[in-house]
Design a protein around this motif. Structure first.
Motif, PDB file in Angstrom:
ATOM      1  N   ALA A   7       1.036  -1.164  -0.075  1.00  0.00           N
ATOM      2  CA  ALA A   7       0.600  -0.059   0.104  1.00  0.00           C
ATOM      3  C   ALA A   7       0.949   1.570   0.072  1.00  0.00           C
ATOM      4  CB  ALA A   7      -0.793   0.113   1.308  1.00  0.00           C
ATOM      5  N   LEU A   8       0.589   2.425  -0.685  1.00  0.00           N
ATOM      6  CA  LEU A   8       1.237   3.580  -0.483  1.00  0.00           C
ATOM      7  C   LEU A   8       0.645   4.147   0.916  1.00  0.00           C
ATOM      8  CD1 LEU A   8       2.154   5.959  -2.087  1.00  0.00           C
ATOM      9  CD2 LEU A   8      -0.713   6.602  -1.882  1.00  0.00           C
ATOM     10  N   SER A   9       2.329   4.289   1.669  1.00  0.00           N
ATOM     11  CA  SER A   9       2.243   4.945   2.950  1.00  0.00           C
ATOM     12  C   SER A   9       2.508   6.523   3.038  1.00  0.00           C
ATOM     13  CB  SER A   9       3.292   4.410   3.524  1.00  0.00           C
ATOM     14  OG  SER A   9       4.515   4.401   2.735  1.00  0.00           O
ATOM     15  N   ASP A  12       6.001   7.345   1.768  1.00  0.00           N
ATOM     16  CA  ASP A  12       6.225   7.226   0.333  1.00  0.00           C
ATOM     17  C   ASP A  12       5.989   8.300   0.279  1.00  0.00           C
ATOM     18  OD1 ASP A  12       6.750   4.907   0.044  1.00  0.00           O
ATOM     19  OD2 ASP A  12       4.858   3.990  -0.321  1.00  0.00           O
ATOM     20  N   VAL A  40       3.362   0.888  -5.723  1.00  0.00           N
ATOM     21  CA  VAL A  40       1.665   0.226  -5.270  1.00  0.00           C
ATOM     22  C   VAL A  40       0.866   0.042  -6.608  1.00  0.00           C
ATOM     23  CG1 VAL A  40       2.723   2.100  -3.455  1.00  0.00           C
ATOM     24  CG2 VAL A  40       1.508   2.672  -5.049  1.00  0.00           C
ATOM     25  N   GLN A 146      -9.117   2.017  -4.632  1.00  0.00           N
ATOM     26  CA  GLN A 146      -7.893   2.132  -4.071  1.00  0.00           C
ATOM     27  C   GLN A 146      -7.019   2.483  -5.077  1.00  0.00           C
ATOM     28  OE1 GLN A 146      -9.237  -1.342  -3.904  1.00  0.00           O
ATOM     29  NE2 GLN A 146      -7.411  -2.243  -2.959  1.00  0.00           N
ATOM     30  N   ASP A 147      -6.801   1.996  -6.056  1.00  0.00           N
ATOM     31  CA  ASP A 147      -5.639   2.488  -7.090  1.00  0.00           C
ATOM     32  C   ASP A 147      -6.019   4.379  -7.313  1.00  0.00           C
ATOM     33  OD1 ASP A 147      -4.120  -0.014  -7.042  1.00  0.00           O
ATOM     34  OD2 ASP A 147      -5.244  -0.081  -8.950  1.00  0.00           O
ATOM     35  N   ALA A 150      -4.523   6.903  -4.322  1.00  0.00           N
ATOM     36  CA  ALA A 150      -3.136   6.131  -4.026  1.00  0.00           C
ATOM     37  C   ALA A 150      -2.701   7.266  -5.210  1.00  0.00           C
ATOM     38  CB  ALA A 150      -2.976   5.141  -4.512  1.00  0.00           C
TER      39      ALA A 150
END
Length: 182
Positions: A7-9, A12, A40, A146-147, A150
């Motif tokens: 997952a994107l954090s 990141d 991601v 969710q893409d 992000a």
């Protein structure tokens, strides 16, 4: 290629923000965004486009595949359904399968030749003004909701190099450092 398990954090985003704030050529930030999107979201092709308002053309400023999609290439988007969604309304556009992709993109034969069957176009905008797009392409059915979220977060860190340039104080700027349009 991404395994889609990462997952994107915040780390990141902080790393990309630090790079965005640093003194460097835009290409370095674009390559970092490309690498992060690959981790991601995943992609077979990643491009960044700058919008030319007067002509409603988008011009490629970065490409992960310069042989097929070279930097400097332009596409006219005035009056297209894609242009209305992405450039006018500022919404993420997803062509989930080859039929949707064919409907949206004139260069679909080249796209298909690269093994691409879906595309997600993320608007890059600031204060209601469209500046360009971040374009992520992959196999059919690849993209999830969710893409898109992000992608919007990553794209937000590309606003300055895509649409504007910094002009130092005393060089046409009234005071301090000011953003000016290209």
């Amino acid at each position: 290629m991404s395994d889609r398990s990462r997952a994107l954090s915040l780390t990141d985003l902080a790393e990309l923000a630090d790079l965005s704030a640093g003194a460097h050529e835009p290409e370095r930030l674009f390559a970092a965004a490309d690498a992060l999107v690959q981790k991601v979201i995943g992609h077979r092709l990643f491009t960044l486009m700058r919008l030319h308002d007067a002509t409603m053309e988008v011009e490629r400023v970065y490409s992960s595949n310069v042989a097929a999609y070279p930097v400097g290439g332009r596409k006219k988007k005035r009056g297209t359904p894609w242009g209305r969604v992405v450039l006018d309304e500022g919404k993420v556009f997803i062509a989930r399968d080859p039929d949707e992709l064919r409907e949206a993109f004139e260069d679909h034969d080249l796209i298909f030749s690269l093994g691409i069957g879906s595309i997600m176009n993320v608007p890059i905008a600031y204060r209601g003004r469209s500046l360009g797009t971040m374009n992520i392409s992959h196999e059919a059915g690849w993209f999830r909701e969710q893409d898109a979220a992000a992608g919007r977060l990553i794209a937000s860190l590309l606003e300055m190099p895509i649409g504007q340039t910094w002009q130092p104080a005393g060089v046409g700027a009234p005071q301090g450092n000011t953003c000016v349009n290209r």
